[in-house]
Scaffold this motif. Sequence first.
Motif, PDB file in Angstrom:
ATOM      1  N   VAL A  65      22.314  36.065  39.676  1.00  0.00           N
ATOM      2  CA  VAL A  65      22.282  35.118  40.795  1.00  0.00           C
ATOM      3  C   VAL A  65      23.695  34.810  41.276  1.00  0.00           C
ATOM      4  O   VAL A  65      23.972  34.805  42.486  1.00  0.00           O
ATOM      5  CB  VAL A  65      21.552  33.829  40.381  1.00  0.00           C
ATOM      6  N   TYR A  66      24.605  34.558  40.341  1.00  0.00           N
ATOM      7  CA  TYR A  66      25.980  34.276  40.742  1.00  0.00           C
ATOM      8  C   TYR A  66      26.624  35.499  41.382  1.00  0.00           C
ATOM      9  O   TYR A  66      27.353  35.398  42.378  1.00  0.00           O
ATOM     10  CB  TYR A  66      26.806  33.814  39.535  1.00  0.00           C
ATOM     11  N   LEU A  81      33.655  31.242  41.192  1.00  0.00           N
ATOM     12  CA  LEU A  81      34.078  31.596  39.835  1.00  0.00           C
ATOM     13  C   LEU A  81      34.524  30.364  39.048  1.00  0.00           C
ATOM     14  O   LEU A  81      34.368  30.320  37.822  1.00  0.00           O
ATOM     15  CB  LEU A  81      35.207  32.635  39.881  1.00  0.00           C
ATOM     16  N   PHE A  82      35.078  29.371  39.733  1.00  0.00           N
ATOM     17  CA  PHE A  82      35.390  28.132  39.020  1.00  0.00           C
ATOM     18  C   PHE A  82      34.109  27.467  38.531  1.00  0.00           C
ATOM     19  O   PHE A  82      34.027  27.017  37.374  1.00  0.00           O
ATOM     20  CB  PHE A  82      36.161  27.168  39.928  1.00  0.00           C
ATOM     21  N   VAL A 130      42.220  29.448  36.179  1.00  0.00           N
ATOM     22  CA  VAL A 130      43.062  30.621  35.937  1.00  0.00           C
ATOM     23  C   VAL A 130      42.267  31.907  36.137  1.00  0.00           C
ATOM     24  O   VAL A 130      42.720  32.837  36.815  1.00  0.00           O
ATOM     25  CB  VAL A 130      43.653  30.571  34.515  1.00  0.00           C
ATOM     26  N   LEU A 131      41.069  31.970  35.575  1.00  0.00           N
ATOM     27  CA  LEU A 131      40.271  33.192  35.657  1.00  0.00           C
ATOM     28  C   LEU A 131      39.890  33.561  37.090  1.00  0.00           C
ATOM     29  O   LEU A 131      39.929  34.753  37.438  1.00  0.00           O
ATOM     30  CB  LEU A 131      39.021  33.057  34.789  1.00  0.00           C
ATOM     31  N   PRO A 132      39.516  32.606  37.944  1.00  0.00           N
ATOM     32  CA  PRO A 132      39.229  32.996  39.327  1.00  0.00           C
ATOM     33  C   PRO A 132      40.432  33.593  40.052  1.00  0.00           C
ATOM     34  O   PRO A 132      40.294  34.567  40.791  1.00  0.00           O
ATOM     35  CB  PRO A 132      38.792  31.680  39.978  1.00  0.00           C
ATOM     36  N   VAL A 133      41.617  33.006  39.828  1.00  0.00           N
ATOM     37  CA  VAL A 133      42.825  33.543  40.465  1.00  0.00           C
ATOM     38  C   VAL A 133      43.121  34.933  39.931  1.00  0.00           C
ATOM     39  O   VAL A 133      43.461  35.865  40.688  1.00  0.00           O
ATOM     40  CB  VAL A 133      44.017  32.603  40.240  1.00  0.00           C
ATOM     41  N   GLU A 186      32.931  41.677  37.528  1.00  0.00           N
ATOM     42  CA  GLU A 186      33.754  40.591  36.983  1.00  0.00           C
ATOM     43  C   GLU A 186      32.882  39.455  36.457  1.00  0.00           C
ATOM     44  O   GLU A 186      33.104  38.941  35.354  1.00  0.00           O
ATOM     45  CB  GLU A 186      34.695  40.072  38.069  1.00  0.00           C
ATOM     46  N   VAL A 187      31.889  39.073  37.246  1.00  0.00           N
ATOM     47  CA  VAL A 187      30.988  37.996  36.831  1.00  0.00           C
ATOM     48  C   VAL A 187      30.219  38.403  35.573  1.00  0.00           C
ATOM     49  O   VAL A 187      30.057  37.607  34.638  1.00  0.00           O
ATOM     50  CB  VAL A 187      30.020  37.641  37.978  1.00  0.00           C
TER      51      VAL A 187
END
Length: 753
Positions: A284-285, A556-557, A564-567, A625-626
Amino acid sequence: MLTRIARTAVARPRWVVAVTLVLMVLCGAIGATVHSHMKSGGFVTEDLDSVQASQYLSEHFPGSEPNYVLTVTAEGVADSPAARAAADRALAVLGSHPDIVSGVQSYWTARPDLKQAMLSKDRTHALILASIEGDDAELPVRAAQLSEELQVESGPVTVRAGGLAASFADINTQISKDLIIAEAIAIPITGLLLALVFGSLMAAALPIALGLFAIAASLGILRVLTSLTDVSIFALNMTTALGLALAIDYSLFIVSRYREELTNGATPAAAVIRAIQTAGRTVVYSALVVALSLSALLVFPQYFFKSFAYAGIAVVAAAAAAAVIVLPALLILVGDRIDAGDLRAPVRRLFRLAPRADKQPRETFWYGLVVWVMKRPLSIALATTAFLLLLGSPFLGVQFGYPDDRSLPTGVASREVGDILRTEFDADMASSATIVLPEFRGSTAELDAYARDLSKVADVPAVLSSAAVYRNGMRVAAGVPEMTDPQHGAYLSVATSLDPYSDAGGDQLDTVRAVPAPSKALITGPAALNQDSVNAITGKLPLAGALIALTTLVLLFLFTGSVVLPVKALILNILSLAATFGAMVWIFQEGHLSGLLGFTSTGTLNLAMPILMFSLAFGASMDYEVFLLSRIREEWLAGPKTTEGNTEAVAMGVARTGRIFTAAALLMSIVFLGVASSGVSMMKLFGLGCALAVISDATVIRGLLAPALMRMMGVWNWWAPKPLVKLHNRFGLHEAEETPAPTPGILEKSASA
């Protein structure tokens, strides 16, 4: 919500499948005619100067802008009786369509001083020029209908159709044929690989079923949209390719987690629910990220881009819904037969390989690779980054151009006409620029002086106006009185010996624009249309990029609770795509591998393709990534919150998902490589670029660079400022609690039923 959906699907699997089949048939019936309601244009908007100039010419000087060119080619010379007879027949056909054809000119009927420009250097090719009325969606359709009547492919005299209108008609026809071939190539190969990856024919059939549903649903949605707005026919390629690719990805994620839960001792019903709570949540994400990436195309005014957003969002939503609603019901109905038709054992016996043995995560290749990478993270990160930047460096010299007949393979009629015009004539009649002076009410002398100045521009063989024909500032013939009107201004035709899409062609256009005009001037023609459309598209790129970046960071946040991970994910995806774009410039713009891949380099890239590639490949990259972060976060939450705990979480996360997302990337790339088999170079660029982006992201990025950076950042991977921590605690995604095994009275009875 996902838990409730999963429980409903598990409790009433037959109802879910039955409703799905009804929806699939209904959408398929509605979408069956979508092809005939879609349009083939959408590359330009009416506010462009070049488009306004064309519309003005069409309204006040019909036939003044030839967009349809016929070459009459004789075995002897174009003055032969046979060539003249073929020309007379073609002129009669054109004259029988006065409602759509105007401004017909030919070598045989032109004034003596203009005839020479319509005869090739070897005197075997002569031209017939005409203007087909209509917008960029109507032109290809009308050109295709005329070409069927006019073209003569064999005999002592051949007649072939070219020009802008015929080129786009041939491009549309070629893409439709190529789509069938692409599906014929991709589907069997994908089916075989699915059986090997999923481990059985039964499991492999599930993503194909979901893909068919997603495609049928998307076609139905697009058909509804065609009654509300313009939708480009090119969006059909995305519907089929992306529908199948995402269905494979999402099915692979969920089925793999379902099998993992079964291995851990869960009942089928409990395993399905747990798979949806974890992998289903990831799906879903992922779908949200992909859909929002594609929705950025809506900021562009051209309906060509909007159509890809419509198709992409529709197919992503359908694939995700099928994965979290329909797939659980299918898994319950399939039950223990999920491993039926196992092909891996016979394949291993055929190649005399040892029987396959299940490995623990720490025994896998991926765990060993990531441990090796994280022992030397800085050197791996620097080397991988340098490699990707090197691949991306050619993109710094990218040049964008409007597609023309050279997008087509040799042997297609409009391509042959284009090659003849470029090589056998002093000036390419299909590339001339037309200058419109809608407010001109001056004297013939003023127009005469303007034409004389224009003829002095380098590589302009001639300028034709109502006053005279000029070459190099010298009057060589009388003009055409019909090119001026006391009430509607005037226009001039500026011939060119340059490729209008080249740097030199663009510079020449700038020089022509700089020549002082006696009144307001609008310029149309291939060079002007290319320059205007590129400027219009690039003006929207910052907004589209900002929307993609913002939505990605926010989602992603909410998914990870980290800033940090989203960036990090955003930077890595941009780095990966930059490398892919650099490779595409090296291959398609600079012409490397043109012989192997079968295309003609024009020195430019069609700007639409990198934009579509970015939106689609960015979404696919975030898909992996997700999925990866989901498992790493799951391990992190279950382990110690230390540097060592972070390292182990990364290694275990990649170990549990590496084989899955690599297989998903391989399967998705097969679908895109099917698109790359197209004879149209821009579709070849799109398919190959997306395939390379997906493969490099799943290997170089996820296997090397991402683990190295996560090892270097340690526990800071999971950092967020306190206000954002509170925000995530309230609105963010949190790991679902383990669901106890359902009671036999509710779920197990339905499973056995």
